[in-house]
Structures are given as structure tokens and as C-alpha cells.
Design an enzyme around this catalytic site. Structure first.
Site, PDB file in Angstrom:
ATOM      1  N   LYS A 184       0.840  -1.199   0.000  1.00 39.65           N
ATOM      2  CA  LYS A 184       0.000   0.000   0.000  1.00 39.65           C
ATOM      3  C   LYS A 184       0.876   1.250   0.000  1.00 39.65           C
ATOM      4  CE  LYS A 184      -3.832   2.023   2.719  1.00 39.65           C
ATOM      5  NZ  LYS A 184      -4.674   1.806   3.930  1.00 39.65           N
ATOM      6  N   SER A 236      -9.903  -0.387   7.438  1.00 34.84           N
ATOM      7  CA  SER A 236      -9.207  -0.158   6.173  1.00 34.84           C
ATOM      8  C   SER A 236      -8.539  -1.397   5.582  1.00 34.84           C
ATOM      9  CB  SER A 236      -8.156   0.948   6.335  1.00 34.84           C
ATOM     10  OG  SER A 236      -8.789   2.195   6.480  1.00 34.84           O
ATOM     11  N   SER A 250      -9.468   1.930   3.496  1.00 35.97           N
ATOM     12  CA  SER A 250      -8.653   2.682   2.561  1.00 35.97           C
ATOM     13  C   SER A 250      -7.679   1.833   1.752  1.00 35.97           C
ATOM     14  CB  SER A 250      -7.878   3.759   3.311  1.00 35.97           C
ATOM     15  OG  SER A 250      -6.958   3.179   4.224  1.00 35.97           O
TER      16      SER A 250
END
Length: 612
Positions: free
Chosen positions: A193, A298, A274
Site C-alpha cells: 500500500k 481499512s 482505505s
């Protein structure tokens, strides 16, 4: 001297359209053959050619890897700006106006080898048997990224490809040929990420244009451990900008740098957030696994809507150093994968104490080999608390899937216990927001103080001002009310902040999860992770109606989600929640459920599904 002068001239031309300059491509190829092996030149050029969409750095990487990839693939370049979705994304394809080639070659690979749904163990076995090499695996994944992420469904889940990936894979192949094997992750490509730093020539942007020059050339401890264990960092994944904390009306999966990540099961639906890109990419088989981060939901929510396993560890099991923060009370990285075994394998490597992250001082006392301790019969005799209180907003079809999951656990030998005395979730949510706002302001200031010298923002106030100056690209769809509120939040040394943190953690942890587990003699609490993916709404923002993430998030306790089934073709997940440091037990229970249900479904890349 002429070579260096020529390189500098090319570096300075940020408006070069790579597609239209064959002469430049030829010059690059000649140049890099002359300086092949010079890592200093690779680093110098990689810093500057990010403005060219990463194409030039991919050319360098190919040359340093052996010279056979002087024409880099589309899959080897950074994603365009994405400051708008679809319409404006086509008009504005890079931060500087540079357009990335539509037609490009990819590294030559054995096309008959399929990576779809392959596990770490299967890929490792095939590499051990010389069926495939790590170098060719990287090439295959790059090809899939080109076909599914840059074109076709255009998921926009991968924000940048690591220009060193092919060379790193080739080095690991050489180690294998010499009989050196680092472990089960040797040569395995993973994605990370883009709020987690890596030592590769890539910026860590958190999806924000304010951080496009954030080249730190350092690994976060989690990445450092994974790299040492033999993983290949294939690239960075897109995310909800600033980990979805900028606005109360945000659209999950959108960032100004990466554009809008789409759900591979229905392209008009949210990939949640997210860790949107990590979820969509792994579900679409663009790598075998990825790292996400979670503050509240997330990891778990993107995993659930993408039919993945997601592990949100106990806060402190894995170091958070060199990760763009939201809140130190709740932030943690964790693995996302298609199987529990793969997630357990990665977590085993990631876990451990870090002297520079005080939250991790107990980690070495609790970490274990999570993969070795998986037991498909773990549900037999387990006392499972049915936590329907996690949300009152489950859709009827989701409730049906949950009942089927409970029946599957009952058949596997679990004893189900209805849990009705629920903690005060609304109060916890209100206190949580107060804590997150205060910690965001302080944490971001500390992080930015150590970011690249090229980064011009050093405080949350600076970021707010930057967004206002770049409103056409940053604030196109939603604002930054959360940022503004955080800037005005109480400091960490105030009694109001300390009281909010202590109260929220007590209500969620000791008086919440711990109390329920002890009161009913439970091994775990289970509930649907969340509703099926909602239709993307860039005008009004997300339509989240219920999630099981808040209690473990605020308490700092572990949360494992595993595929539970589907609702009209959209995946839904089942959450296993437990006490602090209970990852081993939760993973084993989730593994047992996974083995008796096999509920993961492959993505269809459908354009749309009927509204639910």
C-alpha cells in the site's frame, strides 16, 4: 561527461511525451547500455523520471537486469495522476501532463503458466521444480497489470510498479540456483500500500499530490523483514487518499495520484477503503498478496468486498515506523491475501518488536509461527459468540449468508452462543473520532519532519493549504473537513484528549470485547464484516451501512476477515474478533471456516450489477 550531460537534459524535460519520441527511446537504450550496473545513475534518474510516469526508470531497471527490456512495458510505469476519475483521467494522464504509451511490450514470459488463484506454497513449489522463475513471475504479474489495471477493466489498483522488481527477482533466482533459500517467501512478488515506505526508487504518496516527491529510500520494518525473507516488492497499491481521513464525504478508493480504484466484481461499485488497491489487486490476481494498513476498517472492509482474507493485527504486533500515520492508537499494517495460509505466512515474517516503535515492545513475546499452527479442525469444540450487535444495518440477503456461515460452523463442531449485551458503539465512535483527529495532527507533523527534503509540506496546516492551492485536482470531488477539524483538535497533552482515548479504549477493550469473551467463555466473536459493496458515488461519498471493525480497531485488538459468501455476485466477509494477541487462535478458526466452506469467488469484472 557527454553521457551525464545528455542524461541531465532528458531528466529536465518533464513534458516529454514518451510515445512520440522513438529517438529518445533509442538514446535511452544506448545510454543505459553504456552505464549498465551504475546504481547511482539509476537512483538519479529514477527521482526525475517519475514525472514521465515511471517509464524511464523501468527502462533503467530492465537494462540493469540484463539489457533485454530496454522498451519498458506500460505495466512497468507509474499510474497517471488520476486527479479525476474516468472523464478527466483520460484528459490528464500524468502529474505533469505526460501521456503514457498505450502500446508497449512486456518482459518475455512463459504465457502458458497461469498465476490465477495460485498460493504462496504453490508458487514456491513451482519455482523449486524450475517450472517458473521469480523473474518470470514478476513479468507475468506485470502483464496482468497491463491487461487489467491499465486497460480492460482498468481497475487502477496499482499506483506504481517497482522499477527494481525484475532485477530483484533475478537476484533471488540466482540465489536459488546456488542453493540459497531464504524461506517460503523466496521469490514471491507482493504489493505494498502506498502509505508504507519501501527502499525502492518510488515515492510514498498516501495518494496525495503533496507527497509525490516523498522518496525516502528506506523500508518500513515490515517491508524490511519481508524483503529479507525473499519477497519481491512488485509495486505500490492505490488507496483512499490520506487513508480516507481527509473528508467525511470521501469516496473510498480515490486518490489524486492514483485515480479511482474499482471493484473487480462490479466496476461501478466501491472497492471500499482505505486499502482499496491492495484489495482489488490481489482479488484480480495481480500479485499473490499485499500489505494494507488499518485504523478502523481499512483492511477488513476492502478484503470483505473483494473476497479476500484480511488480518488487522493487535496494535503493536507489527511496527508502524515509516508509515504515513492516521492515529498511533489504532494504526497497524497487515496482510491481505486470497487464503488464510498466505496471510499467516506473511504475518509470521512481519511480526516482531521494533525498538523505535514503543507500541511493539511486547511483540516478540507474543509472535509465533502462525502458518505452522493452522488447524482445519479448530472449530471443533470452539465457543463462538454470535455478535449480531456489531451492526443493526445488515441487509436481509447478508443476514441469510451469515446464518449459512453459522450453520457451517455448527456442522464443523463449534458451539454457537448468542451475545446480546452489546457495548455502547455510538459513544465509542464519537470518542474515537476525537482521538483520531488529535493524533492525526501530531502524528503527521512527526512523519513529515522525517520525510524527503523534496517534500514542501511539514504540518497538517501545510497540507490543508496545499490542497486549497491544488483544489482543481485535490478537492474536485470532496473537501477536507476532517483535516480542518483535526487541525483545530486538542493536543496530545490535554486532559480532554487523554480522557477520550482512555474511555474509548476501555469501553471497546476491557469492558467490551474482553468482558464478552470472559462472560460467555468464548474463543471469538463473529459477525458479518460489512454489507456488500455499494455503488460508487463521487458526488455524495460513501454509503457505508454497518461494519464490524470499530470495536477491535478502537481496542487495538486483532480482527481477521475471511470470505463468507456472496450476495447477488458481490462478496461478503465473516469477521473473527478476539482478545489482544490472539492472532494465532483467530487465524486457525478462520482457516477452519475457510476449509469447510471454500467461499472465495473469483472476480467477474462485470460492468454493473442490479442495485441491492
Amino acid at each position: 561527461p557527454n553521457t551525464w550531460e545528455f542524461a541531465s537534459q532528458l531528466c529536465s524535460n518533464s513534458l516529454l511525451d514518451w510515445r512520440d519520441h522513438d529517438s529518445h527511446r533509442s538514446s535511452f537504450s544506448s545510454l543505459f547500455r553504456k552505464i549498465s550496473g551504475l546504481e547511482a545513475m539509476q537512483t538519479l534518474l529514477s527521482r526525475n523520471f517519475t514525472r514521465l510516469g515511471g517509464v524511464a526508470t523501468a527502462a533503467i531497471a530492465g537494462t540493469l537486469a540484463g539489457g533485454q527490456h530496454s522498451r519498458p512495458s506500460l505495466a512497468e510505469s507509474s499510474l497517471p495522476d488520476g486527479a479525476t476519475a474516468d472523464r478527466l483521467h483520460r484528459q490528464q494522464q500524468s502529474l505533469s501532463g505526460v501521456r503514457i504509451r498505450r502500446h508497449a511490450t512486456v518482459p518475455p514470459v512463459e504465457s502458458r503458466y497461469s498465476v490465477e488463484e495460485k498460493t504462496i506454497a504453490e508458487l514456491s513449489a513451482d519455482m523449486a521444480a524450475s517450472v517458473i522463475s521469480s523473474h518470470d513471475l514478476v513479468g507475468i504479474y506485470m502483464r496482468r497489470i497491463a491487461a487489467l489495471d491499465r486497460s480492460g477493466p482498468t481497475l487502477r489498483s496499482v499506483i506504481a510498479i517497482n522499477p527494481k522488481a525484475l532485477a530483484d527477482a533475478q537476484e533471488l533466482d540466482a540465489e536459488r540456483s546456488r542453493g540459497v533459500l531464504r524461506g517460503p517467501l523466496h521469490g514471491i512478488p507482493i504489493l505494498v500500500k502506498d502509505n508504507i515506505e519501501t527502499a525502492d526508487p518510488l515515492p510514498t504518496t498516501a495518494g496525495s499530490l503533496a507527497l509525490v516527491d516523498n522518496y525516502t529510500y528506506r523500508d518500513s520494518p515490515a517491508v524490511e523483514k519481508l524483503r529479507a525473507a525473499g519477497t519481491v516488492i512488485l509495486g505500490k497499491t492505490n488507496l483512499s487518499e490520506w487513508a480516507n481521513f481527509r473528508s467525511s464525504l470521501s469516496a473510498s478508493g480515490w486518490s489524486a495520484v492514483g485515480g479511482l480504484t474499482r471493484n473487480p466484481y462490479a466496476l461501478d461499485r466501491s472497492a471500499s477503503g482505505s486499502s482499496s488497491g491492495s484489495g482489488a489487486a490481489i482479488s484480480a490476481n495481480l500479485a499473490v498478496a499485499a500489505l494494507g494498513t488499518e485504523t478502523d476498517g481499512s483492511i477488513s472492509l476492502p478484503a470483505a468486498v473483494c473476497s479476500l482474507v484480511g488480518v488487522k493485527p493487535t496494535v503493536g504486533l507489527v511496527s508502524r515506523r515509516h508509515i504515513v500515520p492516521v492515529a498511533h492508537s489504532q494504526d497497524t499494517p497487515g496482510p491481505m491475501s486470497r487464503t488464510v495460509a498466505d496471510a499467516a505466512c506473511i504475518l509470521t515474517v512481519m511480526a516482531g518488536s521494533d525498538p523505535e516503535d514503543s507500541a511493539t515492545w511486547e511483540a516478540d513475546l507474543h509472535k509465533t509461527d502462525y502458518l505452522a499452527q493452522l488447524d482445519q479442525n479448530s472449530l471443533r469444540g470452539a465457543r463462538v459468540g454470535v455478535a449480531r450487535f456489531m451492526s443493526k444495518a445488515w441487509d436481509a440477503p447478508l443476514r441469510g449468508e451469515f446464518e449459512a456461515a453459522l450453520e457451517a460452523m455448527r456442522r464443523a463442531g463449534a458451539e454457537l452462543v448468542e451475545v446480546e449485551d452489546d457495548p455502547p458503539l455510538e459513544s465509542i465512535l464519537q470518542l474515537e473520532l476525537k482521538v483520531l483527529e488529535s493524533e492525526m495532527k501530531a502524528g503527521l507533523r512527526c512523519y513529515l519532519a522525517e520525510s524527503s527534503p523534496n517534500v514542501k509540506v511539514r504540518t497538517l496546516s501545510d497540507v490543508i493549504a496545499f490542497n486549497e492551492s491544488e483544489a482543481a485536482r485535490e478537492l474536485l470531488y470532496f473537501g477536507q473537513d476532517r483535516f480542518v477539524s483535526a487541525e483545530a483538535a486538542d493536543d496530545l497533552d490535554t486532559a480532554s484528549y487523554r480522557q477520550a482515548r482512555e474511555t474509548s479504549q476501555r469501553l471497546a477493550g476491557p469492558e467490551g470485547i474482553d468482558r464478552l469473551l470472559k462472560l460467555h467463555g468464548l474463543d471469538t466473536l463473529v459477525a458479518p464484516t460489512g454489507n456488500p459493496a455499494f455503488v460508487i458515488d463521487l458526488v455524495n461519498g460513501d454509503h457505508i451501512a454497518g461494519a464490524s471493525s470499530t470495536l477491535p480497531a478502537v481496542a487495538g485488538y486483532p480482527h481477521v476477515t475471511v470470505p463468507m459468501g456472496q450476495v447477488f455476485g458481490l462478496p461478503v466477509g465473516l469477521s473473527f474478533v478476539g482478545a489482544a494477541w490472539s492472532e494465532q487462535r483467530l487465524l486457525s478458526l478462520a482457516y477452519s471456516f475457510e476449509q469447510c466452506t471454500r467461499a472465495r469467488i473469483r472476480p467477474t469484472f462485470a460492468q454493473s450489477l442490479p442495485a441491492l
